[in-house]
Every structure is written in structure tokens, then in C-alpha cells.
Design an enzyme around this catalytic site. Sequence first.
Site, PDB file in Angstrom:
ATOM      1  N   LYS A   1      -9.929  15.893 -25.337  1.00 25.64           N
ATOM      2  CA  LYS A   1     -10.453  17.141 -25.909  1.00 25.64           C
ATOM      3  C   LYS A   1      -9.923  18.356 -25.138  1.00 25.64           C
ATOM      4  CE  LYS A   1     -14.763  15.913 -25.310  1.00 25.64           C
ATOM      5  NZ  LYS A   1     -14.710  14.547 -24.731  1.00 25.64           N
TER       6      LYS A   1
ATOM      7  N   ARG B   1     -22.910  17.773 -28.215  1.00 29.78           N
ATOM      8  CA  ARG B   1     -22.911  16.371 -27.783  1.00 29.78           C
ATOM      9  C   ARG B   1     -24.206  15.663 -28.175  1.00 29.78           C
ATOM     10  NH1 ARG B   1     -18.808  17.238 -23.372  1.00 29.78           N
ATOM     11  NH2 ARG B   1     -18.226  15.205 -22.567  1.00 29.78           N
TER      12      ARG B   1
ATOM     13  N   ARG C   1      -7.005  10.037 -13.658  1.00 33.34           N
ATOM     14  CA  ARG C   1      -7.248  11.454 -13.372  1.00 33.34           C
ATOM     15  C   ARG C   1      -8.052  11.609 -12.085  1.00 33.34           C
ATOM     16  NH1 ARG C   1     -10.474  15.053 -17.662  1.00 33.34           N
ATOM     17  NH2 ARG C   1     -12.223  13.876 -16.832  1.00 33.34           N
TER      18      ARG C   1
ATOM     19  N   ARG D   1     -12.940  15.277  -9.178  1.00 30.87           N
ATOM     20  CA  ARG D   1     -14.184  15.366  -9.945  1.00 30.87           C
ATOM     21  C   ARG D   1     -15.128  14.240  -9.560  1.00 30.87           C
ATOM     22  NH1 ARG D   1     -13.189  16.815 -16.248  1.00 30.87           N
ATOM     23  NH2 ARG D   1     -15.064  15.519 -16.417  1.00 30.87           N
TER      24      ARG D   1
ATOM     25  N   ARG E   1     -20.830   7.378 -18.502  1.00 33.88           N
ATOM     26  CA  ARG E   1     -20.528   8.477 -19.441  1.00 33.88           C
ATOM     27  C   ARG E   1     -20.201   7.922 -20.826  1.00 33.88           C
ATOM     28  NH1 ARG E   1     -15.881  11.494 -16.390  1.00 33.88           N
ATOM     29  NH2 ARG E   1     -15.773  12.767 -18.264  1.00 33.88           N
TER      30      ARG E   1
HETATM   31  P1  B4P Z   1      -9.276  15.245 -21.091  1.00 30.52           P
HETATM   32  O1  B4P Z   1      -8.545  16.041 -22.114  1.00 30.52           O
HETATM   33  O2  B4P Z   1      -9.571  15.944 -19.805  1.00 30.52           O
HETATM   34  O3  B4P Z   1     -10.626  14.617 -21.599  1.00 30.52           O
HETATM   35  P2  B4P Z   1     -11.925  15.291 -22.205  1.00 30.52           P
HETATM   36  O4  B4P Z   1     -12.207  14.491 -23.429  1.00 30.52           O
HETATM   37  O5  B4P Z   1     -11.792  16.766 -22.386  1.00 30.52           O
HETATM   38  O6  B4P Z   1     -12.968  15.227 -21.026  1.00 30.52           O
HETATM   39  P3  B4P Z   1     -14.374  14.823 -20.555  1.00 30.52           P
HETATM   40  O7  B4P Z   1     -15.212  14.248 -21.647  1.00 30.52           O
HETATM   41  O8  B4P Z   1     -14.067  14.014 -19.357  1.00 30.52           O
HETATM   42  O9  B4P Z   1     -15.129  15.994 -19.927  1.00 30.52           O
HETATM   43  P4  B4P Z   1     -16.134  17.187 -20.161  1.00 30.52           P
HETATM   44  O10 B4P Z   1     -15.594  18.178 -19.223  1.00 30.52           O
HETATM   45  O11 B4P Z   1     -16.291  17.604 -21.574  1.00 30.52           O
HETATM   46  O12 B4P Z   1      -8.391  13.951 -20.842  1.00 30.52           O
HETATM   47  C1  B4P Z   1      -8.684  13.016 -19.829  1.00 30.52           C
HETATM   48  C2  B4P Z   1      -7.391  12.504 -19.188  1.00 30.52           C
HETATM   49  O13 B4P Z   1      -6.575  11.843 -20.159  1.00 30.52           O
HETATM   50  C3  B4P Z   1      -6.530  13.605 -18.594  1.00 30.52           C
HETATM   51  O14 B4P Z   1      -6.064  13.186 -17.349  1.00 30.52           O
HETATM   52  C4  B4P Z   1      -5.379  13.759 -19.584  1.00 30.52           C
HETATM   53  O15 B4P Z   1      -4.160  14.145 -18.968  1.00 30.52           O
HETATM   54  C5  B4P Z   1      -5.258  12.359 -20.156  1.00 30.52           C
HETATM   55  N1  B4P Z   1      -4.796  12.353 -21.551  1.00 30.52           N
HETATM   56  C6  B4P Z   1      -5.229  13.180 -22.551  1.00 30.52           C
HETATM   57  N2  B4P Z   1      -4.603  12.885 -23.698  1.00 30.52           N
HETATM   58  C7  B4P Z   1      -3.768  11.814 -23.429  1.00 30.52           C
HETATM   59  C8  B4P Z   1      -2.842  11.053 -24.217  1.00 30.52           C
HETATM   60  N3  B4P Z   1      -2.643  11.306 -25.518  1.00 30.52           N
HETATM   61  N4  B4P Z   1      -2.177  10.041 -23.617  1.00 30.52           N
HETATM   62  C9  B4P Z   1      -2.356   9.779 -22.303  1.00 30.52           C
HETATM   63  N5  B4P Z   1      -3.205  10.480 -21.494  1.00 30.52           N
HETATM   64  C10 B4P Z   1      -3.891  11.488 -22.055  1.00 30.52           C
HETATM   65  O16 B4P Z   1     -17.591  16.662 -19.659  1.00 30.52           O
HETATM   66  C11 B4P Z   1     -17.930  16.369 -18.308  1.00 30.52           C
HETATM   67  C12 B4P Z   1     -19.447  16.225 -18.117  1.00 30.52           C
HETATM   68  O17 B4P Z   1     -20.110  17.512 -18.323  1.00 30.52           O
HETATM   69  C13 B4P Z   1     -20.215  15.295 -19.072  1.00 30.52           C
HETATM   70  O18 B4P Z   1     -20.180  13.949 -18.654  1.00 30.52           O
HETATM   71  C14 B4P Z   1     -21.660  15.904 -19.049  1.00 30.52           C
HETATM   72  O19 B4P Z   1     -22.384  15.484 -17.907  1.00 30.52           O
HETATM   73  C15 B4P Z   1     -21.408  17.391 -18.935  1.00 30.52           C
HETATM   74  N6  B4P Z   1     -21.400  18.058 -20.263  1.00 30.52           N
HETATM   75  C16 B4P Z   1     -20.318  18.685 -20.813  1.00 30.52           C
HETATM   76  N7  B4P Z   1     -20.638  19.182 -22.029  1.00 30.52           N
HETATM   77  C17 B4P Z   1     -21.951  18.860 -22.250  1.00 30.52           C
HETATM   78  C18 B4P Z   1     -22.842  19.080 -23.337  1.00 30.52           C
HETATM   79  N8  B4P Z   1     -22.459  19.706 -24.452  1.00 30.52           N
HETATM   80  N9  B4P Z   1     -24.106  18.591 -23.243  1.00 30.52           N
HETATM   81  C19 B4P Z   1     -24.525  17.960 -22.146  1.00 30.52           C
HETATM   82  N10 B4P Z   1     -23.730  17.715 -21.078  1.00 30.52           N
HETATM   83  C20 B4P Z   1     -22.440  18.165 -21.121  1.00 30.52           C
END
Ligand code: B4P
Length: 194
Positions: A14, A89, A128, A134, A145
Site C-alpha cells: 500500500k 481498517r 524490510r 520498525r 498483524r
Molecule cells: P509496504 O508498501 O510498506 O506495505 P504496507 O501495506 O503499506 O504496510 P503496512 O501494513 O506494514 O503498514 P501500516 O504503516 O499501514 O510494503 C512492505 C514491503 O514490501 C516493503 O519493504 C516494500 O518494498 C515491499 N514490496 C512492496 N511491493 C512489493 C512487490 N510488488 N514486490 C516485492 N516487494 C514489494 O501500518 C502499521 C501499523 O499501524 C498497523 O499494524 C497498526 O497497528 C497501525 N495502524 C495503521 N493504520 C491504522 C488504522 N487505520 N487503524 C488502526 N491501526 C492502524
Amino acid sequence: MFNLVLFGPPGSGKGTQSENIVKKYQLQHISTGDLLRDEVSRQTTLGTEAKKYMDQGMLVPDEVVIGMISVKIDEAQDARGFIFDGFPRTRTQAEALDKLLEFKNTKIDLVLALEVPEKDLIERLVKRGITSGRSDDNEEVITARIKEYYLKTEPVAQYYSHQEKLERVEGHRPIEDTFNVLGKHINKYLLPIA
Ligand code: B4P
């Protein structure tokens, strides 16, 4: 105004895809994960409270996250539209977002759900974790998670499916390939700036 939700499990890409979408379409990016991590690093009262949940792989309480989003929407007066990354979420968050946007005479237009096999999610996030520093990028918390995602977040897809706004996109392909597919969906609503 065009408003997009980027949906998917932890590590589905995302944040990665949001960066590309923001550059191409100049949407206002709102990532609840980034906002929460900023609060944690500044050691605010909100951040100290949120950290307790994030460190265990749990969702932060709805009222905290909804309050934060409301402020951000109000701050961006002249936005071309928003991209909501990692929000909503829970169903409560989805309903609150609909109300906040209605108040601004706008709505969610499209929800793009990234789908990635669980083994790939774990592999990406563990990788990562080696460099991210993190506190939630270790295998034990990652597993929590993902469990939290299937329990509380996945049902939100139904909410948008009933509104006929949901499109599922394969997210396990290379970043550029996934971005091209996401772009094809967005182009039906909004032309790229660059
Ligand atoms: P990201 O792109 O970083 O993944 P994400 O889905 O955005 O992140 P995430 O769910 O971890 O975190 P969030 O900050 O929202 O990709 C991950 C890795 O994969 C990276 O290293 C990237 O390079 C790699 N990658 C991406 N695409 C790829 C591909 N096509 N091929 C290979 N590698 C690839 O949430 C963190 C925490 O915050 C949650 O657990 C929760 O506690 C809290 N939180 C956030 N929003 C909330 C909400 N709305 N409600 C309640 N709690 C919340």
C-alpha cells in the site's frame, strides 16, 4: 474530486504503490501508519498510547485514528482528491470516513484491494525489518498483524463491495507491473498529471 482507498494486508504494498500514485495523479496522500509513526517518534500523548498497540501488531483504537484523519482532511482544502493508505481498517472507520467525506460534499470513488499470498507478505516484512528499525517488523508481530487483518480489516472489503466500489488487484507481481494495473483502474476516473 477523486477519492481512492488503497486496501490490503500488511506488506501488500500500500505504502509503496501510494508513493507512485501520488506522483502520477497528484492526490493528497493520507497514511494512518505514517501519521501514527510520526506521533510515536515525537513522543506525543497520542503516540505513546498508539505505540502500545502497534508494538503488539494490534490495531490502534478507532476513535484515535478517526480523529487524526478528520484533522488531515480539514487541512487539505484544495486537494485534487485523497488517497487513503491503510485506512479504513475496520467497518467503524469505513462508516466514519463516509460521514466525513459527505460533510465535504464528496465520497469514496474507488477501492483498490491488493492481494498477496501470506508467505510473500511475511517474507517482505521480515526483509524490510532488517533495515527499517520498525518495532512491528519482526516475525512474531507480523504474524499478529496478519491475524488482526483477517479478523477486523478483511470484512471491510465486503462493505465496499456492496457499494460496488471494490476492485481486486494481484499484488505479488513486480512493483511496476502492479502499478500499471492500478493505473488502468484509476484512469477510468482521473487523468494522470505527469
Ligand atoms: P509496504 O508498501 O510498506 O506495505 P504496507 O501495506 O503499506 O504496510 P503496512 O501494513 O506494514 O503498514 P501500516 O504503516 O499501514 O510494503 C512492505 C514491503 O514490501 C516493503 O519493504 C516494500 O518494498 C515491499 N514490496 C512492496 N511491493 C512489493 C512487490 N510488488 N514486490 C516485492 N516487494 C514489494 O501500518 C502499521 C501499523 O499501524 C498497523 O499494524 C497498526 O497497528 C497501525 N495502524 C495503521 N493504520 C491504522 C488504522 N487505520 N487503524 C488502526 N491501526 C492502524
